[in-house]
Scaffold this motif. Sequence first.
Motif, PDB file in Angstrom:
ATOM      1  N   PHE A 175       0.859  -1.177   0.000  1.00 27.77           N
ATOM      2  CA  PHE A 175       0.000   0.000   0.000  1.00 27.77           C
ATOM      3  C   PHE A 175       0.900   1.233   0.000  1.00 27.77           C
ATOM      4  O   PHE A 175       1.464   1.601   1.005  1.00 27.77           O
ATOM      5  N   TRP A 176       1.040   1.847  -1.171  1.00 24.01           N
ATOM      6  CA  TRP A 176       1.854   3.063  -1.303  1.00 24.01           C
ATOM      7  C   TRP A 176       0.975   4.268  -1.025  1.00 24.01           C
ATOM      8  O   TRP A 176      -0.060   4.447  -1.682  1.00 24.01           O
ATOM      9  N   ASN A 177       1.373   5.086  -0.094  1.00 24.50           N
ATOM     10  CA  ASN A 177       0.562   6.245   0.268  1.00 24.50           C
ATOM     11  C   ASN A 177       1.434   7.423   0.644  1.00 24.50           C
ATOM     12  O   ASN A 177       2.662   7.316   0.751  1.00 24.50           O
ATOM     13  N   LEU A 178       0.786   8.565   0.877  1.00 27.45           N
ATOM     14  CA  LEU A 178       1.481   9.816   1.190  1.00 27.45           C
ATOM     15  C   LEU A 178       1.302  10.229   2.643  1.00 27.45           C
ATOM     16  O   LEU A 178       1.609  11.361   3.019  1.00 27.45           O
ATOM     17  N   ALA A 179       0.813   9.309   3.461  1.00 27.86           N
ATOM     18  CA  ALA A 179       0.474   9.638   4.852  1.00 27.86           C
ATOM     19  C   ALA A 179       1.699   9.606   5.753  1.00 27.86           C
ATOM     20  O   ALA A 179       1.838   8.746   6.619  1.00 27.86           O
ATOM     21  N   THR A 180       2.577  10.567   5.548  1.00 24.97           N
ATOM     22  CA  THR A 180       3.794  10.629   6.348  1.00 24.97           C
ATOM     23  C   THR A 180       3.664  11.553   7.553  1.00 24.97           C
ATOM     24  O   THR A 180       4.598  11.680   8.337  1.00 24.97           O
ATOM     25  N   ALA A 181       2.523  12.221   7.683  1.00 28.47           N
ATOM     26  CA  ALA A 181       2.302  13.138   8.808  1.00 28.47           C
ATOM     27  C   ALA A 181       0.924  12.887   9.399  1.00 28.47           C
ATOM     28  O   ALA A 181       0.003  12.447   8.709  1.00 28.47           O
ATOM     29  N   ASP A 182       0.795  13.142  10.680  1.00 30.93           N
ATOM     30  CA  ASP A 182      -0.517  13.025  11.313  1.00 30.93           C
ATOM     31  C   ASP A 182      -1.405  14.205  10.911  1.00 30.93           C
ATOM     32  O   ASP A 182      -0.904  15.272  10.564  1.00 30.93           O
ATOM     33  N   PRO A 183      -2.736  13.959  10.894  1.00 30.94           N
ATOM     34  CA  PRO A 183      -3.447  12.821  11.464  1.00 30.94           C
ATOM     35  C   PRO A 183      -3.579  11.594  10.551  1.00 30.94           C
ATOM     36  O   PRO A 183      -3.957  10.523  11.004  1.00 30.94           O
ATOM     37  N   LEU A 184      -3.264  11.723   9.271  1.00 34.92           N
ATOM     38  CA  LEU A 184      -3.479  10.598   8.356  1.00 34.92           C
ATOM     39  C   LEU A 184      -2.509   9.448   8.602  1.00 34.92           C
ATOM     40  O   LEU A 184      -2.853   8.286   8.363  1.00 34.92           O
ATOM     41  N   LYS A 185      -1.320   9.755   9.072  1.00 38.65           N
ATOM     42  CA  LYS A 185      -0.358   8.691   9.362  1.00 38.65           C
ATOM     43  C   LYS A 185      -0.949   7.716  10.382  1.00 38.65           C
ATOM     44  O   LYS A 185      -0.905   6.495  10.208  1.00 38.65           O
ATOM     45  N   THR A 186      -1.527   8.254  11.446  1.00 36.96           N
ATOM     46  CA  THR A 186      -2.144   7.419  12.479  1.00 36.96           C
ATOM     47  C   THR A 186      -3.427   6.770  11.973  1.00 36.96           C
ATOM     48  O   THR A 186      -3.711   5.602  12.271  1.00 36.96           O
ATOM     49  N   PHE A 187      -4.215   7.523  11.199  1.00 37.81           N
ATOM     50  CA  PHE A 187      -5.462   6.981  10.673  1.00 37.81           C
ATOM     51  C   PHE A 187      -5.219   5.720   9.854  1.00 37.81           C
ATOM     52  O   PHE A 187      -5.868   4.686  10.063  1.00 37.81           O
ATOM     53  N   TRP A 188      -4.273   5.778   8.919  1.00 35.77           N
ATOM     54  CA  TRP A 188      -4.030   4.615   8.063  1.00 35.77           C
ATOM     55  C   TRP A 188      -3.410   3.467   8.845  1.00 35.77           C
ATOM     56  O   TRP A 188      -3.733   2.300   8.606  1.00 35.77           O
ATOM     57  N   ALA A 189      -2.538   3.787   9.802  1.00 30.33           N
ATOM     58  CA  ALA A 189      -1.939   2.723  10.621  1.00 30.33           C
ATOM     59  C   ALA A 189      -3.017   1.984  11.404  1.00 30.33           C
ATOM     60  O   ALA A 189      -3.024   0.743  11.482  1.00 30.33           O
ATOM     61  N   ASN A 190      -3.966   2.737  11.965  1.00 33.02           N
ATOM     62  CA  ASN A 190      -5.052   2.122  12.734  1.00 33.02           C
ATOM     63  C   ASN A 190      -6.004   1.335  11.832  1.00 33.02           C
ATOM     64  O   ASN A 190      -6.490   0.257  12.206  1.00 33.02           O
ATOM     65  N   THR A 191      -6.292   1.892  10.648  1.00 31.90           N
ATOM     66  CA  THR A 191      -7.203   1.215   9.717  1.00 31.90           C
ATOM     67  C   THR A 191      -6.603  -0.098   9.243  1.00 31.90           C
ATOM     68  O   THR A 191      -7.297  -1.121   9.132  1.00 31.90           O
ATOM     69  N   ILE A 192      -5.320  -0.085   8.960  1.00 26.13           N
ATOM     70  CA  ILE A 192      -4.631  -1.321   8.563  1.00 26.13           C
ATOM     71  C   ILE A 192      -4.681  -2.342   9.694  1.00 26.13           C
ATOM     72  O   ILE A 192      -4.955  -3.528   9.474  1.00 26.13           O
ATOM     73  N   LYS A 193      -4.430  -1.883  10.904  1.00 24.00           N
ATOM     74  CA  LYS A 193      -4.442  -2.772  12.067  1.00 24.00           C
ATOM     75  C   LYS A 193      -5.816  -3.414  12.245  1.00 24.00           C
ATOM     76  O   LYS A 193      -5.932  -4.630  12.505  1.00 24.00           O
ATOM     77  N   GLU A 194      -6.870  -2.618  12.106  1.00 18.68           N
ATOM     78  CA  GLU A 194      -8.230  -3.133  12.270  1.00 18.68           C
ATOM     79  C   GLU A 194      -8.576  -4.130  11.170  1.00 18.68           C
ATOM     80  O   GLU A 194      -9.203  -5.166  11.430  1.00 18.68           O
ATOM     81  N   TYR A 195      -8.174  -3.823   9.945  1.00 22.52           N
ATOM     82  CA  TYR A 195      -8.482  -4.731   8.836  1.00 22.52           C
ATOM     83  C   TYR A 195      -7.750  -6.062   9.004  1.00 22.52           C
ATOM     84  O   TYR A 195      -8.331  -7.133   8.802  1.00 22.52           O
ATOM     85  N   GLN A 196      -6.482  -5.982   9.373  1.00 21.27           N
ATOM     86  CA  GLN A 196      -5.701  -7.207   9.529  1.00 21.27           C
ATOM     87  C   GLN A 196      -6.204  -8.053  10.696  1.00 21.27           C
ATOM     88  O   GLN A 196      -6.154  -9.286  10.643  1.00 21.27           O
ATOM     89  N   ALA A 197      -6.734  -7.390  11.731  1.00 16.67           N
ATOM     90  CA  ALA A 197      -7.289  -8.140  12.859  1.00 16.67           C
ATOM     91  C   ALA A 197      -8.513  -8.941  12.419  1.00 16.67           C
ATOM     92  O   ALA A 197      -8.738 -10.065  12.888  1.00 16.67           O
ATOM     93  N   ALA A 198      -9.289  -8.368  11.502  1.00 17.46           N
ATOM     94  CA  ALA A 198     -10.479  -9.055  10.998  1.00 17.46           C
ATOM     95  C   ALA A 198     -10.154 -10.022   9.870  1.00 17.46           C
ATOM     96  O   ALA A 198     -10.967 -10.889   9.548  1.00 17.46           O
TER      97      ALA A 198
END
Length: 432
Positions: free
Chosen positions: A44-67
């Motif tokens: 997943f190539w993205n531009l989210a190198t700064a918050d708040p999107l950096k944290t948003f995508w990290a959390n979204t990935i974590k939630e998806y992988q948990a499911a």
Amino acid sequence: MLSRRGVVALAASALLLGSCSTSGDGEGAQAGASTGSEKVTFEFWNLATADPLKTFWANTIKEYQAAHPNVTIKNISIENDSYKPKLATLTQSGKAPDLYSTWGGGVLKQHIEAGLVKDLSADAADTIGGITPAALAAYQFDGKTYGLPTDIGMVGFWYNKALFKKAGITTPPATWTEYLEAVKKLKASGTTPIALAGKAKWPGHYYWAYLAMRVAGLDALKQAGTTNDFTGPDFVTAGQKLKELVDLQPFQKGFLGADYSTPDGQAANVSNGKAAMELMGQWAPSVQKDSGKGLGDDLGFFPFPAVEGGKGAAGDAFGGGGGLAVSVNAPPAALDFLKFALKPENHSKAVKAGGVLPVLKQGEEDAVTDPHIKTVSETLAAASGFQLYLDQEYPPAVGQEVNDVVAELIGGTKTPEEVVQAITETAKSESE
């Protein structure tokens, strides 16, 4: 640019040399994405190198992988100015990342014509139906959808209210003449009026593009993109108006060598109170905060001024948002993750954090809590017309030429007439 955020280290160059799809091969891998029986990995190539999107995508990935415990998502965040050449190098080799950031327009169209991206029209129909038409427009061609937007917004002036007050500017300028007068007042007060990332180039093209919209009009600019002829007198005038600004020497010292999001770059100069304003997109507040101290309540926003006598509407907006495209070789899990991220209960978290503007028809209205994002959202909602970034609207070579020659105009090495001639020559060459 999005979006055009970021300040972290580059992803390893080796990523460009290997296949971006790392899932298992054949039907077993595709079945694994839905049944959980087969291990699947995608990038997943993205531009989210700064918050708040950096944290948003990290959390979204974590939630998806948990499911989906069978799925591993390689989160590769790349700073904007490095992302573009890396992506270009990869796509020119005939490959694309499994899931990757795009601004749509001519660049995405080139990927489509090269057979690199998946048509999402059928497989993401339910998600597409819930997205606003304005947000989708940059990703749709010939009635098909090749990317899904995660953000939409516009470019405008972000300014330091305290520095404006110090200079005796009581209200933001509404016309180009008033804007030039404001620049003069700021200089007279001992303040650098404008921060500009001259090295990055793309921030500079915002000025010429907006002036072209205000002087020639949105329809004329769109027609020029079709006829590949930018030599009309109104486009020359746009360059002359920009030269009026440049002649006031409004930019910070060393701006020609400055980047956008570095500690001494454009965003930081505004954030740290060293310059009074910058012309930038909706992501500006988060990048300012990430690269500097942040202005807090002193940060304000105003639209690009009208040009007296111009044919363009003062309410026309220029900008765009960020979106994501899926490689034709990506495992089904890549699209499934994208649809997951765009569910109202998930995407609204990014909106609430102030990282993006709403792109969904329902479920996000109350999520806009950041006052700056709210201002941009309301201004965009009232816009009379809209133009995508020129370096994304046009084919890559033409967009790069716009960035390059406008940078030369700002640097004093090209005339307004030479600017439009160079863009026209490149556009005609690309169309042959």
